[in-house]
Design an enzyme around this catalytic site. Structure first.
Site, PDB file in Angstrom:
ATOM      1  N   ASP A   1       0.888  -1.183   0.000  1.00 26.87           N
ATOM      2  CA  ASP A   1       0.000   0.000   0.000  1.00 26.87           C
ATOM      3  C   ASP A   1       0.917   1.221   0.000  1.00 26.87           C
ATOM      4  O   ASP A   1       1.030   1.909   0.999  1.00 26.87           O
ATOM      5  CB  ASP A   1      -0.934  -0.022   1.213  1.00 26.87           C
ATOM      6  CG  ASP A   1      -0.212  -0.156   2.559  1.00 26.87           C
ATOM      7  OD1 ASP A   1       0.961  -0.600   2.580  1.00 26.87           O
ATOM      8  OD2 ASP A   1      -0.804   0.193   3.595  1.00 26.87           O
TER       9      ASP A   1
ATOM     10  N   ASP B   1       6.912   4.220   4.260  1.00 27.17           N
ATOM     11  CA  ASP B   1       7.852   3.141   4.608  1.00 27.17           C
ATOM     12  C   ASP B   1       7.851   2.033   3.553  1.00 27.17           C
ATOM     13  O   ASP B   1       8.873   1.373   3.334  1.00 27.17           O
ATOM     14  CB  ASP B   1       7.619   2.581   6.018  1.00 27.17           C
ATOM     15  CG  ASP B   1       6.247   1.981   6.219  1.00 27.17           C
ATOM     16  OD1 ASP B   1       5.275   2.505   5.675  1.00 27.17           O
ATOM     17  OD2 ASP B   1       6.154   0.945   6.928  1.00 27.17           O
TER      18      ASP B   1
ATOM     19  N   GLU C   1      -2.168  -4.225  14.953  1.00 29.11           N
ATOM     20  CA  GLU C   1      -1.233  -3.572  14.016  1.00 29.11           C
ATOM     21  C   GLU C   1      -2.018  -3.209  12.751  1.00 29.11           C
ATOM     22  O   GLU C   1      -2.926  -3.936  12.337  1.00 29.11           O
ATOM     23  CB  GLU C   1      -0.077  -4.529  13.718  1.00 29.11           C
ATOM     24  CG  GLU C   1       0.983  -3.966  12.785  1.00 29.11           C
ATOM     25  CD  GLU C   1       0.605  -4.000  11.322  1.00 29.11           C
ATOM     26  OE1 GLU C   1       0.998  -3.077  10.595  1.00 29.11           O
ATOM     27  OE2 GLU C   1      -0.118  -4.936  10.927  1.00 29.11           O
TER      28      GLU C   1
ATOM     29  N   HIS D   1       9.189  -0.291   9.479  1.00 19.25           N
ATOM     30  CA  HIS D   1       8.306  -1.458   9.388  1.00 19.25           C
ATOM     31  C   HIS D   1       8.550  -2.258   8.099  1.00 19.25           C
ATOM     32  O   HIS D   1       8.968  -3.415   8.121  1.00 19.25           O
ATOM     33  CB  HIS D   1       6.840  -1.017   9.395  1.00 19.25           C
ATOM     34  CG  HIS D   1       6.425  -0.215  10.583  1.00 19.25           C
ATOM     35  ND1 HIS D   1       6.438  -0.709  11.861  1.00 19.25           N
ATOM     36  CD2 HIS D   1       5.951   1.061  10.686  1.00 19.25           C
ATOM     37  CE1 HIS D   1       5.984   0.214  12.695  1.00 19.25           C
ATOM     38  NE2 HIS D   1       5.688   1.307  12.010  1.00 19.25           N
ATOM     39  N   ASP D   2       8.215  -1.640   6.965  1.00 15.79           N
ATOM     40  CA  ASP D   2       8.243  -2.381   5.698  1.00 15.79           C
ATOM     41  C   ASP D   2       9.662  -2.711   5.220  1.00 15.79           C
ATOM     42  O   ASP D   2       9.899  -3.821   4.718  1.00 15.79           O
ATOM     43  CB  ASP D   2       7.467  -1.600   4.625  1.00 15.79           C
ATOM     44  CG  ASP D   2       5.994  -1.495   4.979  1.00 15.79           C
ATOM     45  OD1 ASP D   2       5.564  -2.188   5.931  1.00 15.79           O
ATOM     46  OD2 ASP D   2       5.274  -0.731   4.324  1.00 15.79           O
TER      47      ASP D   2
HETATM   48  O1  RIB Z   1       1.908  -0.966  10.908  1.00 13.87           O
HETATM   49  C1  RIB Z   1       2.824  -0.538   9.940  1.00 13.87           C
HETATM   50  C2  RIB Z   1       2.341  -0.891   8.569  1.00 13.87           C
HETATM   51  O2  RIB Z   1       1.136  -0.193   8.272  1.00 13.87           O
HETATM   52  C3  RIB Z   1       3.301  -0.531   7.466  1.00 13.87           C
HETATM   53  O3  RIB Z   1       3.195  -1.480   6.439  1.00 13.87           O
HETATM   54  C4  RIB Z   1       2.783   0.806   6.995  1.00 13.87           C
HETATM   55  O4  RIB Z   1       3.175   1.095   5.679  1.00 13.87           O
HETATM   56  C5  RIB Z   1       1.301   0.608   7.109  1.00 13.87           C
HETATM   57  O5  RIB Z   1       0.833  -0.068   5.995  1.00 13.87           O
HETATM   58 CA    CA Z   2       2.828  -0.649   4.153  1.00 12.56          CA
END
Ligand code: RIB
Ligand code: CA
Length: 311
Positions: free
Chosen positions: A11, A15, A166, A241-242
Site C-alpha cells: 500500500d 515506509d 497492528e 516497518h516495511d
Molecule cells: O503498521 C505498519 C504498517 O502499516 C506498514 O506497512 C505501513 O506502511 C502501514 O501499511
Molecule cells: Ca505498508
C-alpha cells in the site's frame, strides 16, 4: 550471485517506498513485480506511487498491477495523516510515464507463481487482501511460493491502529487469517521487531549527506513520517516497518530470537485485528500451519545494510 525473486505487495506509503528503495539497491534482490493494495492510501494511488518509485530507480521493466480496492469484510479506511495525501509525504513528485498493467494484482500473483513455481518470495507490506483473494481463487498457490514475508501483527507490543491491532492486520483481519492458515512458509515481521528498528538522527544525517538518488528521495519523503512519529516518540526518529520485512525476506539471519507458532487473528469485538500466539513455554503444536514470528532482530546490522542500499 543468486538473487531472490521478490514479488512486492504494498500500500505504497512512505515506509513501503523506503522498502522499495532498499530492494532496488540490493544486488541480491530481483524485484519481479509489484501489486498495490488499499491501506495507507487507495489502491490506485499506491500503484501510481509504485510506478513513480520504479521510474526513479530505473526499474522500468518491473510490472505494477492494481490490487484490492477494499478489505474483504469491512469498509475501506486509509491513513493519509501518516503518509501524506499523496502517500509519499506530499513532496509533489511527478507522475510516472508508465501506466499499471491490465491484469489485477491477484491475477499477477497467480500467473507469476505458476510461471516460476517455488521461486518467488512474496513480500507483503500492506493489508493482506490480495494474498487472501489469490488463495480463495487458487488454494494451491501456497505450494508454489518459496516464502512469504509479512509486515504485520503485534504479539507483546501494543497495536498502532487500535490498542491491540497492528495496521496491516487491522485493515483486513479475514484476509490475514487466510494467509496464516494457508500452509506456506510465512514470517510475520510485526511491531515487536519493527518498532525497535529505527532511523535515528545519526542515520538521517548520513542519508541526507549521501547525495544519491535513492538516499535523497528517502530523505525527502521521510520528513512527513518523522513529523508524525516525533509526536509520539518525542524525538525525531521513525520505525522501519516495511523495510525490515523486505530485509528479512532477503536475509533471515537478521532474526535473533523467534517463536514458531500458529497465529490466530481476532475477528470480533474491540480487539478485532489483534494477532495471538501461544507464548507459554509448555506450548505444543496444534497441527495448524506454523508461522515464524521474530521477537528480536539485529537492528543495527539491518539499519547499516539499509543505508548501504540507499547509497
Ligand atoms: O503498521 C505498519 C504498517 O502499516 C506498514 O506497512 C505501513 O506502511 C502501514 O501499511
Ligand atoms: Ca505498508
Amino acid at each position: 550471485m543468486k538473487r531472490t525473486k521478490i514479488l512486492l505487495d504494498a500500500d505504497v506509503g512512505i515506509d513501503d517506498a523506503v522498502a522499495m528503495l532498499f530492494l532496488a539497491g540490493r544486488p541480491d534482490a530481483e524485484l519481479v513485480a509489484v501489486g498495490s493494495v488499499h491501506g495507507n492510501i487507495p489502491s490506485d494511488l499506491a500503484a501510481a506511487n509504485a510506478l513513480r518509485l520504479l521510474e526513479l530507480c530505473g526499474l522500468d521493466d518491473v510490472p505494477v498491477a492494481i490490487g484490492a480496492r477494499r478489505p474483504m469484510a469491512q469498509p475501506l479506511a486509509t491513513a493519509e495523516w501518516v503518509h501524506g495525501a499523496d502517500g509519499l509525504g506530499n513532496i509533489g513528485h511527478p507522475a510516472a510515464r508508465r501506466a499499471p498493467s491490465n491484469e489485477s494484482a491477484v491475477e499477477q500473483i497467480l500467473r507469476l507463481t505458476a510461471e516460476s513455481p517455488g521461486e518467488i518470495t512474496i513480500v507483503a507490506v500492506g493489508p493482506l487482501t490480495n494474498l487472501g483473494l489469490a488463495l480463495c481463487l487458487d488454494p494451491s498457490l501456497a505450494q508454489r511460493v518459496k516464502s512469504v514475508s509479512v509486515m504485520g501483527g503485534a504479539i507483546v507490543h501494543e497495536g498502532n491502529a487500535s490498542p491491540t491491532a497492528e495496521a496491516n492486520i487491522w485493515h483486513d483481519p479475514e484476509a490475514a487469517q487466510l494467509v496464516f492458515d494457508a500452509g506456506w512458509p510465512v514470517t510475520m515481521v510485526g511491531l515487536d521487531v519493527t518498532m525497535a528498528t529505527r532511523l535515528r538522527k545519526q542515520q538521517l544525517d548520513e542519508i541526507a549527506a549521501m547525495g544519491s538518488t535513492r538516499g535523497d528521495f528517502a530523505h525527502k519523503i521521510l520528513q512527513h513520517y518523522l513529523d508524525v512519529y516525533e509526536k509520539s516518540f518525542g524525538t525525531r526518529e521513525c520505525p522501519l516497518h516495511d523495510p525490515l520485512a523486505a530485509g528479512i525476506a532477503l536475509d533471515p539471519t537478521y532474526i535473533q530470537e523467534e517463536l514458531v507458532r500458529d497465529v490466530g487473528v481476532n475477528l470480533t469485538g474491540p480487539t478485532r485485528g489483534a494477532t495471538i500466539i501461544d507464548r507459554r513455554p509448555w506450548y505444543e503444536p496444534s497441527g495448524k500451519p506454523l508461522t515464524r514470528v521474530p521477537m528480536r532482530v539485529d537492528s543495527d546490522r539491518f539499519v547499516a545494510d539499509l543505508l548501504n542500499a540507499l547509497r
